[in-house]
Structures are given as structure tokens and as C-alpha cells.
Design an enzyme around this catalytic site. Structure first.
Site, PDB file in Angstrom:
ATOM      1  N   HIS A   1     103.733  30.401  -1.426  1.00 61.72           N
ATOM      2  CA  HIS A   1     104.696  31.056  -0.547  1.00 61.72           C
ATOM      3  C   HIS A   1     105.850  30.114  -0.204  1.00 61.72           C
ATOM      4  O   HIS A   1     107.035  30.459  -0.364  1.00 61.72           O
ATOM      5  CB  HIS A   1     103.965  31.512   0.721  1.00 61.72           C
ATOM      6  CG  HIS A   1     104.822  32.164   1.756  1.00 61.72           C
ATOM      7  ND1 HIS A   1     104.716  33.505   2.069  1.00 61.72           N
ATOM      8  CD2 HIS A   1     105.796  31.673   2.580  1.00 61.72           C
ATOM      9  CE1 HIS A   1     105.592  33.806   3.023  1.00 61.72           C
ATOM     10  NE2 HIS A   1     106.242  32.709   3.355  1.00 61.72           N
ATOM     11  N   GLU A   2     105.510  28.916   0.273  1.00 62.20           N
ATOM     12  CA  GLU A   2     106.563  27.976   0.664  1.00 62.20           C
ATOM     13  C   GLU A   2     107.386  27.529  -0.535  1.00 62.20           C
ATOM     14  O   GLU A   2     108.609  27.372  -0.442  1.00 62.20           O
ATOM     15  CB  GLU A   2     105.965  26.764   1.383  1.00 62.20           C
ATOM     16  CG  GLU A   2     105.286  27.091   2.709  1.00 62.20           C
ATOM     17  CD  GLU A   2     106.196  27.829   3.688  1.00 62.20           C
ATOM     18  OE1 GLU A   2     107.427  27.676   3.621  1.00 62.20           O
ATOM     19  OE2 GLU A   2     105.667  28.588   4.519  1.00 62.20           O
TER      20      GLU A   2
ATOM     21  N   HIS B   1     110.025  30.060  -1.486  1.00 55.93           N
ATOM     22  CA  HIS B   1     111.266  29.898  -0.720  1.00 55.93           C
ATOM     23  C   HIS B   1     112.142  28.833  -1.377  1.00 55.93           C
ATOM     24  O   HIS B   1     113.347  29.017  -1.542  1.00 55.93           O
ATOM     25  CB  HIS B   1     110.966  29.499   0.724  1.00 55.93           C
ATOM     26  CG  HIS B   1     110.399  30.601   1.571  1.00 55.93           C
ATOM     27  ND1 HIS B   1     110.846  31.892   1.502  1.00 55.93           N
ATOM     28  CD2 HIS B   1     109.425  30.578   2.530  1.00 55.93           C
ATOM     29  CE1 HIS B   1     110.183  32.642   2.371  1.00 55.93           C
ATOM     30  NE2 HIS B   1     109.306  31.872   2.998  1.00 55.93           N
TER      31      HIS B   1
ATOM     32  N   HIS C   1     111.622  36.584   2.320  1.00 53.45           N
ATOM     33  CA  HIS C   1     110.416  37.361   2.585  1.00 53.45           C
ATOM     34  C   HIS C   1     110.591  38.793   2.076  1.00 53.45           C
ATOM     35  O   HIS C   1     111.673  39.381   2.194  1.00 53.45           O
ATOM     36  CB  HIS C   1     110.110  37.375   4.084  1.00 53.45           C
ATOM     37  CG  HIS C   1     109.635  36.044   4.601  1.00 53.45           C
ATOM     38  ND1 HIS C   1     110.318  35.337   5.559  1.00 53.45           N
ATOM     39  CD2 HIS C   1     108.545  35.306   4.284  1.00 53.45           C
ATOM     40  CE1 HIS C   1     109.666  34.209   5.814  1.00 53.45           C
ATOM     41  NE2 HIS C   1     108.596  34.165   5.052  1.00 53.45           N
TER      42      HIS C   1
ATOM     43  N   TYR D   1     104.826  39.577   4.800  1.00 54.59           N
ATOM     44  CA  TYR D   1     104.109  39.361   6.058  1.00 54.59           C
ATOM     45  C   TYR D   1     102.816  40.167   6.078  1.00 54.59           C
ATOM     46  O   TYR D   1     102.693  41.204   5.420  1.00 54.59           O
ATOM     47  CB  TYR D   1     104.943  39.856   7.241  1.00 54.59           C
ATOM     48  CG  TYR D   1     106.030  38.948   7.754  1.00 54.59           C
ATOM     49  CD1 TYR D   1     106.244  37.675   7.255  1.00 54.59           C
ATOM     50  CD2 TYR D   1     106.858  39.397   8.784  1.00 54.59           C
ATOM     51  CE1 TYR D   1     107.255  36.871   7.757  1.00 54.59           C
ATOM     52  CE2 TYR D   1     107.877  38.598   9.292  1.00 54.59           C
ATOM     53  CZ  TYR D   1     108.076  37.333   8.780  1.00 54.59           C
ATOM     54  OH  TYR D   1     109.066  36.548   9.280  1.00 54.59           O
TER      55      TYR D   1
END
Length: 296
Positions: free
Chosen positions: A170-171, A174, A180, A229
Site C-alpha cells: 500500500h505505502e 503511493h 487511495h 479503505y
């Protein structure tokens, strides 16, 4: 004889990976950050390391959208654009105190990118001006969007942010240049945001990306994205803040690994192409040609 040859070639190549190569990425392949304004800039904040029940750690931060931050103390350093990584190469250094288990988790995440995309996380070379520094300060899970220039931190507080490989993916997504999933401009056709259940002051985390800033590359909405999310993200009462409008078997907020659409978006953003010469079928073709040539 020919059947035996195919049988041998099959087992000689069955564990081969199809390699990927990226087309040239130019500086004009920018990533628009202007809709964030100055909110994406700030300083890391101490995190006590706790995670609410059922919560993803990157959704627990006091940063923009939970985990987006470009550390700066100089207001004149703020700009509204970042960039993609040239040749799909992301140089990195490790400046944190990670044990063997955590280093293995990082390596597994890097290998996921290598196996399924043309993104390559490579040790920083002396000539690499732009690079990521992977750290584990007690400030939670956070990173910036895209290549911002110079050293940029990816903070993975231990063990908080390394319990699931999906949090690392996930990080790093980015870092590669993605926002997101539930913030994309077309999200209202797929989810309902229950503002009344969101903690006071955190509504900004659900703001849509401005119209015209393409981040989906023609790939459909993905409830199962590792960038989505969880259903109760930033909830003040335990009730859902995000409700799917369409029937889906995907779990919003999953952190087990890439979804197929995650992989598709990465490969479209970086114009990844399969290298036939290094693929399974390329190897088979070459060996058959060699066999034929030797027997002519």
C-alpha cells in the site's frame, strides 16, 4: 521425439517468470497534487503504535487521508506536482532498525512488484539523486505520492506497519504514484460515504480527487484494491463510513496482497510491456528453433 522435446521444454521452463520492461517515463508524466493543497505537507507525529480493532494501521494516522505526508518546514518548498519514476526504477536505502523477519517482509513486497509489474526497487547508486529512505520511526505508516525529488521517506513503524505485506504494498503504491481507491473521482457510482459516521475533523480524508485528474487508467473501480479503505475507516461510532453500492465479494480494506486491478493499473501507468525474448513462450520458441536448426 518432438513430443518428448515439448515435454522437456515445458518442465525446463515451468518455473520461469515472464519479465516486464517499461517504456521511457518523461518528466511531463506528472502527478497532480494540487487538489491536496498545503494539507499534504507537514511534520511526522508520534504514534503510540496501537491499532484499533479491525483497523488497518495506515488508516490510524493523523496525516492527510491517514498516511499521506510530504515532510517540510519551508512553505516555499511546496509544489503541486510529483512525477513517476524513470524506467520504473525506485532506488532505496534502509535507514531503519528492522529485524530479520521485517527485512523478509520488505523483500517479499519488493519481489511482488518485480514478479507482477515492471517496477523495480533497487539499492541506491551514487548517481541516484531521487530515492526513498525506508525508516521505522515511531510516527506510524506514511509515505508521499510519486517521485517528489531528492530523499523521500517511507515510514513503516515496527511492528505496526509490517504485520501484513499488504500494508507495505500500500505505502509503496503511493510512492509509485497512486492515490487511495475510494477517493477517485467516479467513486460515487460505487460507494456511499456516510459522513455522519466519520470522526469530526476527518471528513477531508474522503474528499474526491478533482475531475480530470486521471488516476485509474481506464481500469474499473476496485473494491478489493490494496489501496481501498476498510468499510469503517475513521469511524467515530463503529458504524460503516463506506458502503458498497454494487454487490461484491471483495473485502474493502484487504491487505493480503495486490488485486488483479492493482497490477493492471501499475502496468498501464508505467507502460509495462512483456519481453517476449525472456518469456516462457519466448524460451520455448527459441529452443524449438535451435532444435530445428541443429537437425536441418
Amino acid at each position: 521425439m518432438l513430443c518428448l522435446l515439448f515435454f522437456l521444454i515445458y518442465f525446463a521452463n515451468i518455473f520461469s517468470f515472464i519479465s516486464m520492461e517499461t517504456n521511457e517515463i518523461d518528466d511531463d508524466d506528472g502527478i497532480d497534487l494540487s487538489h491536496f493543497g498545503a494539507k499534504i505537507y507537514g511534520q511526522p507525529k508520534k504514534h503510540d503504535g496501537s491499532v484499533e480493532r479491525y483497523g488497518n494501521p495506515e488508516e490510524q494516522g493523523d496525516y492527510l487521508e491517514g498516511d499521506l505526508l510530504i515532510p517540510t518546514s519551508a512553505k516555499n518548498g511546496i509544489r503541486d506536482q510529483s512525477y513517476r519514476w524513470k524506467h520504473g526504477e525506485v532506488p532505496f536505502v534502509i535507514n531503519g532498525n528492522f529485524d530479520a523477519f521485517m527485512m523478509d517482509k520488505l523483500e517479499r513486497a519488493f519481489n511482488e512488484y518485480k514478479a507482477k509489474t515492471c517496477i523495480k526497487f533497487i539499492p541506491r547508486r551514487p548517481s541516484d539523486r531521487d530515492y526513498i529512505s525506508i525508516e521505522n520511526a515511531p510516527t506510524g505508516c506514511w509515505s508521499s505520492i510519486g517521485r517528489i525529488g531528492g530523499k523521500q521517506i517511507v515510514n513503516l513503524q515496527t511492528p505496526l506497519c509490517l504485520s501484513l505485506i499488504g500494508t507495505v504494498l500500500h505505502e509503496l503504491l503511493h510512492v509509485v504514484g497512486f492515490f487511495h481507491e475510494q477517493n477517485r473521482e467516479d467513486r460515487d457510482s460505487y460507494v456511499t460515504i456516510n459522513s455522519k459516521n466519520i470522526r469530526d475533523g476527518y471528513q477531508v480524508n474522503f474528499a474526491k480527487i478533482k475531475k480530470g485528474d486521471s488516476t485509474s487508467f481506464g481500469v474499473g473501480y476496485d473494491y478489493g484494491s490494496v489501496l481501498h479503505y476498510s468499510a469503517d475507516a475513521f469511524s467515530k461510532n463503529g458504524k460503516p463510513t463506506i458502503v458498497a453500492k454494487k454487490k461484491t465479494n471483495e473485502a474493502m480494506g484487504q491487505r493480503k496482497g495486490f488485486s488483479q486491478k492493482d497490477i493492471e493499473k501499475i502496468n498501464k501507468m508505467y507502460k509495462c510491456q512483456r519481453s517476449a525474448d525472456d518469456s516462457f513462450f519466448g524460451n520455448v520458441q527459441r529452443q524449438i528453433l535451435s532444435f530445428n536448426n541443429e537437425n536441418e
